[in-house]
Design an enzyme around this catalytic site. Structure first.
Site, mmCIF file in Angstrom:
data_model
loop_
_atom_site.group_PDB
_atom_site.id
_atom_site.type_symbol
_atom_site.label_atom_id
_atom_site.label_comp_id
_atom_site.label_asym_id
_atom_site.label_seq_id
_atom_site.Cartn_x
_atom_site.Cartn_y
_atom_site.Cartn_z
ATOM 1 N N LYS A 1 -41.701 -102.306 -29.132
ATOM 2 C CA LYS A 1 -40.782 -102.053 -30.250
ATOM 3 C C LYS A 1 -41.108 -102.991 -31.413
ATOM 4 O O LYS A 1 -41.215 -102.571 -32.564
ATOM 5 C CB LYS A 1 -39.347 -102.312 -29.772
ATOM 6 C CG LYS A 1 -38.300 -102.160 -30.850
ATOM 7 C CD LYS A 1 -36.962 -102.725 -30.423
ATOM 8 C CE LYS A 1 -36.543 -102.179 -29.090
ATOM 9 N NZ LYS A 1 -35.097 -102.321 -28.854
ATOM 10 N N ASP B 1 -27.176 -109.067 -28.395
ATOM 11 C CA ASP B 1 -27.310 -107.773 -27.699
ATOM 12 C C ASP B 1 -25.920 -107.507 -27.139
ATOM 13 O O ASP B 1 -24.923 -108.057 -27.659
ATOM 14 C CB ASP B 1 -28.383 -107.858 -26.585
ATOM 15 C CG ASP B 1 -28.721 -106.493 -25.982
ATOM 16 O OD1 ASP B 1 -29.405 -105.700 -26.645
ATOM 17 O OD2 ASP B 1 -28.292 -106.192 -24.858
ATOM 18 N N LYS C 1 -39.437 -112.638 -29.353
ATOM 19 C CA LYS C 1 -38.254 -112.229 -30.126
ATOM 20 C C LYS C 1 -37.551 -111.140 -29.349
ATOM 21 O O LYS C 1 -38.168 -110.167 -28.916
ATOM 22 C CB LYS C 1 -38.716 -111.695 -31.496
ATOM 23 C CG LYS C 1 -37.598 -111.295 -32.404
ATOM 24 C CD LYS C 1 -37.208 -112.420 -33.343
ATOM 25 C CE LYS C 1 -35.832 -112.243 -33.916
ATOM 26 N NZ LYS C 1 -34.721 -112.668 -33.030
ATOM 27 N N LYS D 1 -36.638 -111.336 -23.965
ATOM 28 C CA LYS D 1 -35.229 -110.949 -23.786
ATOM 29 C C LYS D 1 -34.585 -111.971 -22.872
ATOM 30 O O LYS D 1 -35.270 -112.611 -22.076
ATOM 31 C CB LYS D 1 -35.139 -109.560 -23.138
ATOM 32 C CG LYS D 1 -33.809 -108.870 -23.337
ATOM 33 C CD LYS D 1 -33.685 -108.197 -24.683
ATOM 34 C CE LYS D 1 -32.284 -107.686 -24.921
ATOM 35 N NZ LYS D 1 -32.200 -106.874 -26.145
HETATM 36 P P1 NDP Z 1 -22.083 -104.032 -28.049
HETATM 37 O O1 NDP Z 1 -21.757 -105.008 -26.979
HETATM 38 O O2 NDP Z 1 -21.673 -104.295 -29.432
HETATM 39 O O3 NDP Z 1 -21.508 -102.583 -27.643
HETATM 40 C C1 NDP Z 1 -21.865 -101.986 -26.447
HETATM 41 C C2 NDP Z 1 -21.111 -100.682 -26.314
HETATM 42 O O4 NDP Z 1 -21.590 -99.977 -25.190
HETATM 43 C C3 NDP Z 1 -19.611 -100.875 -26.084
HETATM 44 O O5 NDP Z 1 -18.925 -99.770 -26.609
HETATM 45 C C4 NDP Z 1 -19.516 -100.903 -24.562
HETATM 46 O O6 NDP Z 1 -18.242 -100.545 -24.060
HETATM 47 C C5 NDP Z 1 -20.542 -99.852 -24.197
HETATM 48 N N1 NDP Z 1 -21.093 -100.136 -22.889
HETATM 49 C C6 NDP Z 1 -21.686 -101.281 -22.465
HETATM 50 N N2 NDP Z 1 -22.044 -101.170 -21.185
HETATM 51 C C7 NDP Z 1 -21.670 -99.922 -20.787
HETATM 52 C C8 NDP Z 1 -21.783 -99.206 -19.580
HETATM 53 N N3 NDP Z 1 -22.338 -99.740 -18.507
HETATM 54 N N4 NDP Z 1 -21.290 -97.934 -19.561
HETATM 55 C C9 NDP Z 1 -20.712 -97.371 -20.645
HETATM 56 N N5 NDP Z 1 -20.589 -98.008 -21.827
HETATM 57 C C10 NDP Z 1 -21.063 -99.264 -21.886
HETATM 58 O O7 NDP Z 1 -23.665 -103.806 -27.930
HETATM 59 P P2 NDP Z 1 -24.665 -103.195 -29.014
HETATM 60 O O8 NDP Z 1 -23.991 -102.134 -29.798
HETATM 61 O O9 NDP Z 1 -25.309 -104.325 -29.707
HETATM 62 O O10 NDP Z 1 -25.788 -102.562 -28.062
HETATM 63 C C11 NDP Z 1 -25.721 -101.211 -27.612
HETATM 64 C C12 NDP Z 1 -27.104 -100.796 -27.125
HETATM 65 O O11 NDP Z 1 -28.040 -100.908 -28.210
HETATM 66 C C13 NDP Z 1 -27.683 -101.653 -25.985
HETATM 67 O O12 NDP Z 1 -28.496 -100.819 -25.173
HETATM 68 C C14 NDP Z 1 -28.580 -102.641 -26.732
HETATM 69 O O13 NDP Z 1 -29.608 -103.160 -25.909
HETATM 70 C C15 NDP Z 1 -29.142 -101.727 -27.809
HETATM 71 N N6 NDP Z 1 -29.678 -102.394 -28.982
HETATM 72 C C16 NDP Z 1 -28.901 -103.250 -29.724
HETATM 73 C C17 NDP Z 1 -29.422 -103.859 -30.837
HETATM 74 C C18 NDP Z 1 -28.594 -104.711 -31.734
HETATM 75 O O14 NDP Z 1 -29.098 -105.100 -32.803
HETATM 76 N N7 NDP Z 1 -27.348 -105.004 -31.398
HETATM 77 C C19 NDP Z 1 -30.836 -103.680 -31.207
HETATM 78 C C20 NDP Z 1 -31.526 -102.676 -30.441
HETATM 79 C C21 NDP Z 1 -30.963 -102.090 -29.350
HETATM 80 P P3 NDP Z 1 -17.115 -101.681 -23.824
HETATM 81 O O15 NDP Z 1 -16.591 -102.037 -25.185
HETATM 82 O O16 NDP Z 1 -16.112 -101.000 -22.955
HETATM 83 O O17 NDP Z 1 -17.809 -102.818 -23.151
#
Ligand code: NDP
Length: 455
Positions: free
Chosen positions: A101, A153, A77, A113
């Site tokens: 986790k 993700d 998962k 993943k």
């Molecule tokens: P989204 O794609 O919804 O949002 C990602 C955000 O992070 C956007 O604001 C994006 O900016 C920014 N971002 C992405 N890459 C970079 C970078 N290299 N430098 C700066 N900003 C960056 O993703 P999520 O919110 O789902 O995920 C965010 C984090 O949380 C990740 O690390 C993910 O692995 C983790 N996570 C997510 C879960 C989930 O349920 N969604 C569960 C557990 C962990 P922009 O819009 O400009 O691309």
């Protein structure tokens, strides 16, 4: 085996191993050492070509992956990431983190993943759909509701999960819960979109309560958040609901800072515009009325928020890996930040973690992503349970279960850290870094012994 050209995976591996070694676990139970070389190799890695047709009629080719890391506790998962930076090192680090986790959620789910180096930004819906169909054409044969259940993700939200699910259903003539994060009318769970962001905040609620012996809460706290995607949006809304002030959000192009606090209406504007790949800079220009007057925000191009937020109590990195450097960690501590909890996976560099851990005696408390952000996968696990029973729980029911999982996860990290830190931690709060790694590891290791994977 950790390969030298896999820096992100090496970082995740080193974090786990050094947390275990810097505790009394191996002196009390030397047999656990035998698990490390086994658990650090994925059970299976699938790599495949994704060729698909863009709107101009040209063929584009991307590299797709699924890392089926560990199935000791249940079906693999973990999410799918669509981002140009995706490579095997990043997916192995994410899959490795996911194993422990998922163990911390208390649910029966293994770790995996996947993803692709496809960049969804500024693609039409039709291109995203054709890409998802091509991706699933390869992935479908390797997943299943009792084998491997991917989710979203970075770059994979509700729209992409819908296209992927539809493609699977057509190819296999089979409607089953092979993905989570599904739409509400076709098997999705209420609170799944909110779960990671809400979960981080529930975890920090317990940190504040424990550190202040119940004297303080989110009320009146200033909270710096990075990212403006799924995790950041719902973390921000929950902080505001609990009486905190959200002083920042960011994206890959820059940060917005609001000393008076970002409002729920502003978060809504961002949510709606981010689906259309607008940058924060474009959003504050295009929705000028929502970002003016007393609700004005300052935009800082090319910057992460940490050194620009002024005095803060809480920091929630929620964008991507290694988004807090050692210098930024020092700036946060100097700005009064006491609680740091990662919404993102491996949000802090090793140097940043060292700064936070070194300041634990001054009541600075750091929670790693594998504990603090487990709420998303936990509700995915609850979505799988609802799919199996063909039932839908109410939002209140799911939220109550999510809270319970996050609170239990916190207590587990806290008590495990206390138990295995005798003589290792001179003073201060117990290390949640150690507690999370040790508690997750023991659960997986015990199952691996039982299965004969290690003996
Ligand atoms: P989204 O794609 O919804 O949002 C990602 C955000 O992070 C956007 O604001 C994006 O900016 C920014 N971002 C992405 N890459 C970079 C970078 N290299 N430098 C700066 N900003 C960056 O993703 P999520 O919110 O789902 O995920 C965010 C984090 O949380 C990740 O690390 C993910 O692995 C983790 N996570 C997510 C879960 C989930 O349920 N969604 C569960 C557990 C962990 P922009 O819009 O400009 O691309």
């Amino acid at each position: 085996m950790v390969l030298p050209h896999e820096p992100e995976f090496k970082q995740a591996y080193d974090e786990l191993v050094s947390a275990l070694e810097d505790s009394t676990l191996f002196s009390e139970h030397p047999e656990y050492k035998k698990v490390i070389p086994v658990v650090s190799v994925p059970e299976r890695i699938i790599q495949f070509r994704v060729s698909w047709e863009n709107d101009k009629g040209d063929i584009e080719v991307n590299n797709g992956f699924r890392v089926q890391f560990n199935s000791a506790l249940g079906p693999y998962k973990g999410g799918l990431r669509f981002h140009p930076s995706v490579n095997l090192s990043i997916l192995k680090f994410l899959g490795f983190e996911q194993i422990f986790k998922n163990a911390l959620t208390g649910l029966s789910i293994g770790g995996g993943k996947g993803g692709c180096d496809f960049n969804p930004k500024n693609r039409s819906d039709a291109e995203i759909r054709r890409f998802c169909v091509a991706f699933m054409r390869q992935l479908a044969r390797y997943i299943g509701q009792d084998t491997d259940v991917p989710a979203g993700d970075i770059g994979v939200g509700g729209r992409e999960v819908g296209f992927l699910f539809g493609a699977y259903k057509q190819m296999q003539n089979n409607w089953s819960g092979i993905l989570t994060g599904k739409g509400l009318s076709w098997g999705g769970s209420l609170i799944r979109p909110e779960a990671t962001g809400y979960g981080v905040v529930y975890y920090v609620e317990k940190m504040i309560e424990k550190a202040t012996k119940g004297q303080e809460s989110f009320k009146g706290k200033r909270v710096a958040i990075s990212g403006s995607g799924n995790v950041a949006q719902y973390a921000a809304l929950k902080v505001i609901e609990l009486g905190g002030t959200v002083v920042s959000l960011s994206d890959s192009k820059g940060s917005i800072i609001s000393q008076n606090g970002i409002t729920p209406l502003q978060v809504e504007e961002i949510t709606a515009a981010k689906v259309k790949f607008r940058t924060l800079e474009q959003i504050i220009q295009e929705s000028a009325s929502a970002f003016s007057g007393s609700n004005q925000v300052k935009y800082i191009a090319g910057a992460r928020p940490w050194t620009h937020v002024g005095q803060v109590d809480v920091a929630l990195p929620s964008a991507t890996q290694n988004e807090v450097s050692g210098e930024e960690a020092k700036a946060l501590v100097e700005a009064g930040c006491k609680y740091i909890a990662e919404g993102s996976n491996m949000g802090s560099t090793k140097e940043a973690i060292d700064v936070f851990e070194a300041n634990r005696s001054a009541n600075v408390w750091y929670a790693p992503g594998k504990a603090a952000n487990c709420g998303g996968v936990a509700v995915s696990g609850l979505e799988m349970a609802q799919n199996s029973q063909r039932v839908t729980w109410t939002a209140e029911e799911v939220d109550t279960k999510l809270k319970d999982i996050m609170y239990t996860c916190f207590e587990n990290c806290y008590t495990t850290a206390t138990k295995y830190s005798a003589g290792k931690d001179a003073s201060g709060l117990p290390s949640l870094l150690k507690g999370a790694n040790i508690a997750g590891f023991i659960k997986v290791a015990d199952a691996m012994f039982d299965h004969g994977d290690v003996f």
